[in-house]
Design a protein around this motif. Sequence first.
Motif, PDB file in Angstrom:
ATOM      1  N   GLY A 140     -16.866  13.609 -29.918  1.00 16.39           N
ATOM      2  CA  GLY A 140     -16.733  12.153 -30.049  1.00 16.39           C
ATOM      3  C   GLY A 140     -15.668  11.623 -29.096  1.00 16.39           C
ATOM      4  O   GLY A 140     -15.816  10.554 -28.503  1.00 16.39           O
ATOM      5  N   ASN A 141     -14.595  12.387 -28.916  1.00 17.81           N
ATOM      6  CA  ASN A 141     -13.525  11.978 -27.990  1.00 17.81           C
ATOM      7  C   ASN A 141     -14.056  11.912 -26.555  1.00 17.81           C
ATOM      8  O   ASN A 141     -13.736  10.986 -25.805  1.00 17.81           O
ATOM      9  CB  ASN A 141     -12.362  12.979 -28.005  1.00 17.81           C
ATOM     10  N   VAL A 142     -14.876  12.917 -26.200  1.00 17.57           N
ATOM     11  CA  VAL A 142     -15.444  12.927 -24.841  1.00 17.57           C
ATOM     12  C   VAL A 142     -16.349  11.709 -24.657  1.00 17.57           C
ATOM     13  O   VAL A 142     -16.270  10.991 -23.658  1.00 17.57           O
ATOM     14  CB  VAL A 142     -16.227  14.242 -24.596  1.00 17.57           C
ATOM     15  N   ALA A 143     -17.197  11.449 -25.670  1.00 21.84           N
ATOM     16  CA  ALA A 143     -18.146  10.336 -25.550  1.00 21.84           C
ATOM     17  C   ALA A 143     -17.425   8.997 -25.424  1.00 21.84           C
ATOM     18  O   ALA A 143     -17.872   8.105 -24.713  1.00 21.84           O
ATOM     19  CB  ALA A 143     -19.086  10.323 -26.749  1.00 21.84           C
ATOM     20  N   GLU A 144     -16.294   8.852 -26.123  1.00 25.00           N
ATOM     21  CA  GLU A 144     -15.577   7.565 -26.099  1.00 25.00           C
ATOM     22  C   GLU A 144     -14.436   7.556 -25.080  1.00 25.00           C
ATOM     23  O   GLU A 144     -13.723   6.563 -24.969  1.00 25.00           O
ATOM     24  CB  GLU A 144     -15.003   7.245 -27.484  1.00 25.00           C
ATOM     25  N   ASN A 145     -14.223   8.678 -24.393  1.00 28.00           N
ATOM     26  CA  ASN A 145     -13.036   8.814 -23.529  1.00 28.00           C
ATOM     27  C   ASN A 145     -11.791   8.378 -24.319  1.00 28.00           C
ATOM     28  O   ASN A 145     -11.032   7.498 -23.906  1.00 28.00           O
ATOM     29  CB  ASN A 145     -13.178   7.999 -22.242  1.00 28.00           C
ATOM     30  N   ALA A 146     -11.608   9.039 -25.452  1.00 26.33           N
ATOM     31  CA  ALA A 146     -10.570   8.625 -26.401  1.00 26.33           C
ATOM     32  C   ALA A 146      -9.170   8.750 -25.811  1.00 26.33           C
ATOM     33  O   ALA A 146      -8.892   9.613 -24.976  1.00 26.33           O
ATOM     34  CB  ALA A 146     -10.673   9.477 -27.666  1.00 26.33           C
ATOM     35  N   GLY A 147      -8.311   7.880 -26.294  1.00 28.53           N
ATOM     36  CA  GLY A 147      -6.897   7.937 -25.936  1.00 28.53           C
ATOM     37  C   GLY A 147      -6.078   8.191 -27.183  1.00 28.53           C
ATOM     38  O   GLY A 147      -6.614   8.565 -28.227  1.00 28.53           O
ATOM     39  N   GLY A 148      -4.789   7.975 -27.077  1.00 27.49           N
ATOM     40  CA  GLY A 148      -3.918   8.180 -28.227  1.00 27.49           C
ATOM     41  C   GLY A 148      -2.500   7.828 -27.837  1.00 27.49           C
ATOM     42  O   GLY A 148      -2.228   7.507 -26.671  1.00 27.49           O
ATOM     43  N   ALA A 149      -1.613   7.919 -28.816  1.00 32.98           N
ATOM     44  CA  ALA A 149      -0.231   7.507 -28.575  1.00 32.98           C
ATOM     45  C   ALA A 149       0.407   8.279 -27.426  1.00 32.98           C
ATOM     46  O   ALA A 149       1.176   7.725 -26.641  1.00 32.98           O
ATOM     47  CB  ALA A 149       0.571   7.706 -29.850  1.00 32.98           C
ATOM     48  N   HIS A 150       0.077   9.570 -27.298  1.00 36.94           N
ATOM     49  CA  HIS A 150       0.745  10.395 -26.290  1.00 36.94           C
ATOM     50  C   HIS A 150      -0.035  10.490 -24.984  1.00 36.94           C
ATOM     51  O   HIS A 150       0.082  11.477 -24.251  1.00 36.94           O
ATOM     52  CB  HIS A 150       1.020  11.789 -26.866  1.00 36.94           C
ATOM     53  N   CYS A 151      -0.836   9.472 -24.683  1.00 38.40           N
ATOM     54  CA  CYS A 151      -1.645   9.525 -23.460  1.00 38.40           C
ATOM     55  C   CYS A 151      -1.004   8.772 -22.300  1.00 38.40           C
ATOM     56  O   CYS A 151      -1.546   8.755 -21.197  1.00 38.40           O
ATOM     57  CB  CYS A 151      -3.050   8.993 -23.727  1.00 38.40           C
ATOM     58  N   LEU A 152       0.147   8.132 -22.541  1.00 40.97           N
ATOM     59  CA  LEU A 152       0.738   7.317 -21.472  1.00 40.97           C
ATOM     60  C   LEU A 152       1.111   8.176 -20.262  1.00 40.97           C
ATOM     61  O   LEU A 152       0.726   7.879 -19.132  1.00 40.97           O
ATOM     62  CB  LEU A 152       1.969   6.574 -22.013  1.00 40.97           C
ATOM     63  N   ALA A 153       1.830   9.253 -20.494  1.00 37.37           N
ATOM     64  CA  ALA A 153       2.242  10.086 -19.358  1.00 37.37           C
ATOM     65  C   ALA A 153       1.162  11.086 -18.975  1.00 37.37           C
ATOM     66  O   ALA A 153       0.993  11.397 -17.794  1.00 37.37           O
ATOM     67  CB  ALA A 153       3.534  10.824 -19.709  1.00 37.37           C
ATOM     68  N   HIS A 154       0.413  11.597 -19.954  1.00 39.97           N
ATOM     69  CA  HIS A 154      -0.484  12.717 -19.655  1.00 39.97           C
ATOM     70  C   HIS A 154      -1.933  12.318 -19.429  1.00 39.97           C
ATOM     71  O   HIS A 154      -2.742  13.140 -19.016  1.00 39.97           O
ATOM     72  CB  HIS A 154      -0.408  13.760 -20.782  1.00 39.97           C
ATOM     73  N   GLY A 155      -2.300  11.068 -19.715  1.00 36.92           N
ATOM     74  CA  GLY A 155      -3.668  10.632 -19.458  1.00 36.92           C
ATOM     75  C   GLY A 155      -4.566  10.783 -20.680  1.00 36.92           C
ATOM     76  O   GLY A 155      -4.231  11.478 -21.643  1.00 36.92           O
ATOM     77  N   VAL A 156      -5.741  10.116 -20.605  1.00 35.46           N
ATOM     78  CA  VAL A 156      -6.685  10.110 -21.725  1.00 35.46           C
ATOM     79  C   VAL A 156      -7.667  11.279 -21.583  1.00 35.46           C
ATOM     80  O   VAL A 156      -7.495  12.143 -20.722  1.00 35.46           O
ATOM     81  CB  VAL A 156      -7.420   8.745 -21.808  1.00 35.46           C
ATOM     82  N   THR A 157      -8.705  11.290 -22.421  1.00 35.05           N
ATOM     83  CA  THR A 157      -9.593  12.461 -22.494  1.00 35.05           C
ATOM     84  C   THR A 157     -10.110  12.896 -21.126  1.00 35.05           C
ATOM     85  O   THR A 157     -10.110  14.081 -20.800  1.00 35.05           O
ATOM     86  CB  THR A 157     -10.777  12.153 -23.440  1.00 35.05           C
ATOM     87  N   THR A 158     -10.542  11.925 -20.315  1.00 40.65           N
ATOM     88  CA  THR A 158     -11.159  12.301 -19.031  1.00 40.65           C
ATOM     89  C   THR A 158     -10.212  13.114 -18.148  1.00 40.65           C
ATOM     90  O   THR A 158     -10.657  13.925 -17.337  1.00 40.65           O
ATOM     91  CB  THR A 158     -11.691  11.044 -18.290  1.00 40.65           C
TER      92      THR A 158
END
Length: 481
Positions: A140-158
């Motif tokens: 589901g994360n891959v399909a939605e290219n999910a993000g999260g609180a800790h994605c600012l420095a490290h990037g989202v699912t893609t």
Amino acid sequence: MKPLIERLRAIVGDDGVLTSGAALAAYEGDASQDRGAPTVVALPRNAAEVAEVVHVARQHSLPIVPRGAGTGLSGGAVAVEGGIVVATTRLNRIRRLDLANRLAVVEPGVVNAELTKTAAPHGLYYAPDPSSQPACTIGGNVAENAGGAHCLAHGVTTNHVLALEAVLIPTGQVVRVGGPAHDRPGYDLMGLLVGSEGTLAIVTEITVRLLARAEGVAAVLAAFDGVVPASEAVSAIIGQGIVPVALEMMDGMTTRAVAQGAPASLPEDAGAVLLIECEGLREELDDKDGPLATVQAICRAHGARDLRIALSESDRNALWKARKSARGALGTLAPNCYVHDGVVPRSKIPTLMARIEAVAAEFDVPIATYLHAGDGNVHPNVLFDARRPTEVRQASAAGEAILRACLDLGGVLSGEHGIGTEKQDYMSWALTTTDLRAQAHVKLAFDPDEQLNPRKLFPTPGFCGEVRGASRPPREPAAQR
Ligand SMILES: Cc1cc2nc3c(=O)[nH]c(=O)nc-3n(C[C@H](O)[C@H](O)[C@H](O)COP(=O)(O)OP(=O)(O)OC[C@H]3O[C@@H](n4cnc5c(N)ncnc54)[C@H](O)[C@@H]3O)c2cc1C
């Protein structure tokens, strides 16, 4: 119906086919407002079974809707035209941890938090951390290219997916895209599949990057009188060249709702709080001119009146538990919650927050907002009671006004929740007809008969059909054939 069920049972086993009214009811919706009953739910155990299910769907001319945990907030897993829901519940094995190359090979039904739990004894973790991570799946994360609180420095699912295995429609072919080595030749089909909202292929295996835990981590909780000074502090932090791993904001209404049930005892009287996490070498974090000290100084300079530093893992976890419980906590304020996911350039956050306040007053609905402030991804939650038609109309109009404001400020409709059924009506605000047609051609190249997750993403139900019709060469007149 009977031949369909028998055929599916022969593929996935008796316990892999759900047909009872009660079972199907559990698959009618996701965490959005939309609903649609599947004809049947299939629970395949491997890619070969997924491919067989695709063949059966084709023979019976039924839509196929891939589904993970059903935590989606845009209606992506809802079977709006009925059909076969292909749920990944039994595709849930972590196939391999490759410690030397810091990667994991997982099936799509693996729950996000389980991957980090499995990698933790090796000092590794999977970075994208949606607040729903105890339940949502990597597929589901891959399909939605999910993000999260800790994605600012490290990037989202893609930014963390290295390779995918997927089943194509309508052939049932199993293909692989991407790979452990950097930058494959040819089109970036993996990039295309990530974020395609289950409309191009059914993902059956995912190779993801794992990151090493940093030596030092510290979280700062800063309370402000309102969202404007908090937003200005956010811009100032990034403007200083500091990119914390997380930079989150909650407005006063959200903070109070969370504080009622959170172990972290948030300041209930705050107009807004920032939760900022920095990581690096321990000396860096201890340095009086380092990022942690600078973040605190900036917060103070912007009027932070209560600053707390969480250095121990348990203190940090309590703060993150509080932040990640925000959506659930809002359930104590109203029976229903229509959450939006617009993005604006970071410098426009104060303007957008003022607009949201004006929208709440205009439509007479409470709106509680939390945001991934570091990347301008704003989650205004319009609170309402779905049993009252006027409130439903007001909530919907308020949501529409907020999305319009995001676009007017140079932003986009969705940062991480996807378009699905919830935001498809607004796609023509964001994209020109030419852009939408180009996207429809991509859809038709993968799924020529629109069998996979139909009526999602595009603004009108017949949009792809119209594009397909227009792109076929005109027929020769009968007399000349
Ligand atoms: C309380 C709460 C907090 C949330 N917080 C966040 C957050 O911080 N960040 C964020 O990004 N999202 C968040 N979400 C939204 C949601 O959790 C994510 O979109 C998540 O990625 C959905 O995963 P899922 O397994 O539940 O997928 P589902 O809801 O089951 O499906 C989502 C989409 O993925 C497709 N899909 C599922 N599996 C496959 C597959 N194997 N192949 C192809 N397509 C597939 C479906 O067709 C659908 O379109 C939150 C939701 C809730 C309820």
